[in-house]
Design a protein around this motif. Structure first.
Motif, PDB file in Angstrom:
ATOM      1  N   LEU A   1     -25.246 -35.300  -2.427  1.00 40.06           N
ATOM      2  CA  LEU A   1     -26.420 -35.844  -3.105  1.00 40.06           C
ATOM      3  C   LEU A   1     -27.356 -36.542  -2.125  1.00 40.06           C
ATOM      4  O   LEU A   1     -28.579 -36.505  -2.277  1.00 40.06           O
ATOM      5  CB  LEU A   1     -25.972 -36.812  -4.209  1.00 40.06           C
ATOM      6  N   PHE A   2     -26.809 -37.207  -1.096  1.00 41.53           N
ATOM      7  CA  PHE A   2     -27.634 -37.835  -0.073  1.00 41.53           C
ATOM      8  C   PHE A   2     -28.528 -36.811   0.603  1.00 41.53           C
ATOM      9  O   PHE A   2     -29.734 -37.017   0.773  1.00 41.53           O
ATOM     10  CB  PHE A   2     -26.744 -38.498   0.989  1.00 41.53           C
ATOM     11  N   GLU A   3     -27.932 -35.713   1.009  1.00 37.48           N
ATOM     12  CA  GLU A   3     -28.676 -34.687   1.726  1.00 37.48           C
ATOM     13  C   GLU A   3     -29.717 -34.031   0.821  1.00 37.48           C
ATOM     14  O   GLU A   3     -30.817 -33.689   1.271  1.00 37.48           O
ATOM     15  CB  GLU A   3     -27.711 -33.639   2.280  1.00 37.48           C
ATOM     16  N   ALA A   4     -29.366 -33.860  -0.440  1.00 36.90           N
ATOM     17  CA  ALA A   4     -30.328 -33.283  -1.387  1.00 36.90           C
ATOM     18  C   ALA A   4     -31.549 -34.189  -1.517  1.00 36.90           C
ATOM     19  O   ALA A   4     -32.696 -33.718  -1.550  1.00 36.90           O
ATOM     20  CB  ALA A   4     -29.668 -33.076  -2.746  1.00 36.90           C
ATOM     21  N   TYR A   5     -31.321 -35.492  -1.576  1.00 45.47           N
ATOM     22  CA  TYR A   5     -32.439 -36.428  -1.674  1.00 45.47           C
ATOM     23  C   TYR A   5     -33.288 -36.411  -0.401  1.00 45.47           C
ATOM     24  O   TYR A   5     -34.520 -36.476  -0.459  1.00 45.47           O
ATOM     25  CB  TYR A   5     -31.936 -37.845  -1.934  1.00 45.47           C
ATOM     26  N   GLU A   6     -32.625 -36.332   0.747  1.00 45.22           N
ATOM     27  CA  GLU A   6     -33.360 -36.295   2.015  1.00 45.22           C
ATOM     28  C   GLU A   6     -34.290 -35.080   2.068  1.00 45.22           C
ATOM     29  O   GLU A   6     -35.455 -35.194   2.470  1.00 45.22           O
ATOM     30  CB  GLU A   6     -32.387 -36.246   3.186  1.00 45.22           C
ATOM     31  N   LEU A   7     -33.792 -33.926   1.643  1.00 43.76           N
ATOM     32  CA  LEU A   7     -34.618 -32.719   1.631  1.00 43.76           C
ATOM     33  C   LEU A   7     -35.767 -32.847   0.633  1.00 43.76           C
ATOM     34  O   LEU A   7     -36.902 -32.456   0.910  1.00 43.76           O
ATOM     35  CB  LEU A   7     -33.757 -31.500   1.293  1.00 43.76           C
TER      36      LEU A   7
END
Length: 449
Positions: free
Chosen positions: A28-34
């Motif tokens: 979820l962290f990486e999804a938000y970053e993208l």
């Protein structure tokens, strides 16, 4: 606004430090970053914020001095007719000469209700842009979580439909075998076959739902995922979030003081109020302090090669007298819009309190539902184990096991959806309360590993 950009930078650094390589599941962290970099809705909101903040200096300029300058350089040709002496014949004189003119003027409003209203309106418009951007920043967190969990739930639904299809297929095979041995009617076999075909069609819909949910998330991330199954799943150890306060009245007070949408509605009221004052100010005189300096060379044929400099300081008074009723009409129109903005504020406030209560109840009841479904999942798991033992003992058949497994998958699906809804309700509760930030999102993101 600097503090909001600072929050984003710090949060991005935290995300980058936790980022996994491409071979691992997307969390979820990486999804938000993208999404922070690529989501078109958020990028549009960022530019809208940047444009809106310019209303502050635009409004302030109405009460600041205005400095203007002009310069003219001309080539002149003139013909002069006249007598050299009284009673003499007229003689034409042709003149060819250059001339120039320069002018600098400064105007400082001293009394202008319109200018003062524009100043205050610019401040309110900038405040509106900031409140909208805060809302859109918080909304991005929610939209990422919603899209992320939609994909996971569609996978859960696909697993359930697969189990249901397999169970109905086993029922159909059993009914077909019994019919062949004369132990079941053709009707029983056809009913089992129809149930299997319907379940198989539902499985196709479930696969389409996975792809649709994946495409929605892809559009936010800005790049397609290799597979929906690459997302990090909800961890098995589900701990409930400790709310900063459990009293609804405390959440209500926080929302009325800090909610971004309510602040935006307040700014809209102020903008409409200053718009009314701008139009009403057209009934009053405008007083300006004016200072100017001009210089001109060879301005006329009688002043060729002569330069004149002039400096003056004075007060300018403009008094409106009659405008055909336009000022009254615009003033009445602006006041009606002001009253509308006040009513819209009350609508926004009432909707906020209603939605806040809904999300508060979802968080509180969500905890109870998760506990109840967790117990139901344990019971369904034990039932599957008991069915398998009964099959080994010859008391049950495989269809009974598959039906028990179908019930277990159904319970797991409902439990997962309840957990997703609980986490979404928590973030929405924080957003409505005006306190949603990176820390709240990190609490939720920790559930997906």
């Amino acid at each position: 606004m600097k503090k909001h950009f600072a929050f984003s930078s710090i949060f991005l650094l935290a995300i980058s430090s936790l980022a996994s390589n491409a071979a691992q599941a997307l969390n979820l962290f990486e999804a938000y970053e993208l999404a922070l970099r690529n989501d078109p809705v958020y990028r549009s909101a960022s530019k809208d914020y940047e444009a809106g903040m310019e209303n502050n200096p635009i409004g302030r300029s109405a009460v600041l001095p205005k400095l203007t300058a002009s310069y003219n350089q001309n080539a002149n040709r003139a013909t002069q007719w006249g007598a050299q002496y009284t009673g003499g014949p007229n003689i034409a004189y042709n003149w060819n000469y250059p001339s120039n003119y320069s002018y600098v003027q400064v105007v400082q409003p001293i009394f202008s209700l319109d200018a003062f209203a524009r100043w205050r309106q610019g401040i309110a418009q900038a405040d509106l842009s900031q409140s909208k951007f805060i809302f859109n920043t918080q909304d991005l967190l929610l939209r990422v979580l919603q899209a992320y969990t939609d994909v996971l739930f569609s996978l859960d639904q696909l697993q359930f439909q697969t189990a249901e299809r397999d169970a109905f297929y086993e029922q159909y095979k059993a009914a077909k075998s019994l019919n062949k041995n004369g132990e079941a009617s053709v009707t029983d076999m056809l009913e089992a076959e129809a149930a299997y075909q319907v379940a198989d069609a539902k499985l196709v819909d479930a696969k389409d739902a996975v792809e649709n949910a994946k495409r929605k998330l892809d559009s936010m991330l800005g790049e397609p995922m290799e597979s929906a199954s690459k997302l990090s799943k909800l961890s098995g150890n589900f701990q409930f979030i400790n709310l900063p306060t459990t009293r609804f009245e405390d959440w209500k007070d926080k929302a009325l003081a800090s909610n971004a949408e309510l602040k935006a509605a307040t700014s809209n009221v102020e903008i409409a109020k200053q718009e009314y004052r701008k139009n009403h100010g057209a009934h009053y005189p405008v007083v300006n302090l004016i200072g100017a300096f001009s210089t001109q060379t060879s301005n006329t044929v009688t002043s060729i090669n002569q330069t004149f400099n002039q400096t003056y300081v004075g007060v300018q008074l403009n008094m409106p007298l009659y405008s055909g009723g336009e000022v009254n009409a615009r003033t009445n129109q602006a006041y009606s819009n002001y009253e509308k903005a006040q009513a819209d504020f009350e609508v926004t406030r009432d909707k906020l309190i209603t939605e806040l209560r809904k999300q508060y109840d979802l968080v509180v009841s969500g905890k109870q539902k998760v506990q109840a479904l967790s117990s139901a999942q344990e019971s369904a798991t034990q039932l599957v184990k008991a069915m398998r033992k009964s099959v080994s003992a010859g008391d049950k058949i495989n269809v009974d096991v598959l039906l028990a497994e179908k019930g277990l998958f159904n319970t797991r699906r409902d439990l997962a959806q309840t957990k997703y809804n609980y986490l979404i309700a928590y973030l929405r509760l924080c957003q409505l309360g005006g306190s949603l930030d990176g820390d709240d999102f990190q609490k939720v993101a920790a559930y997906f590993k």
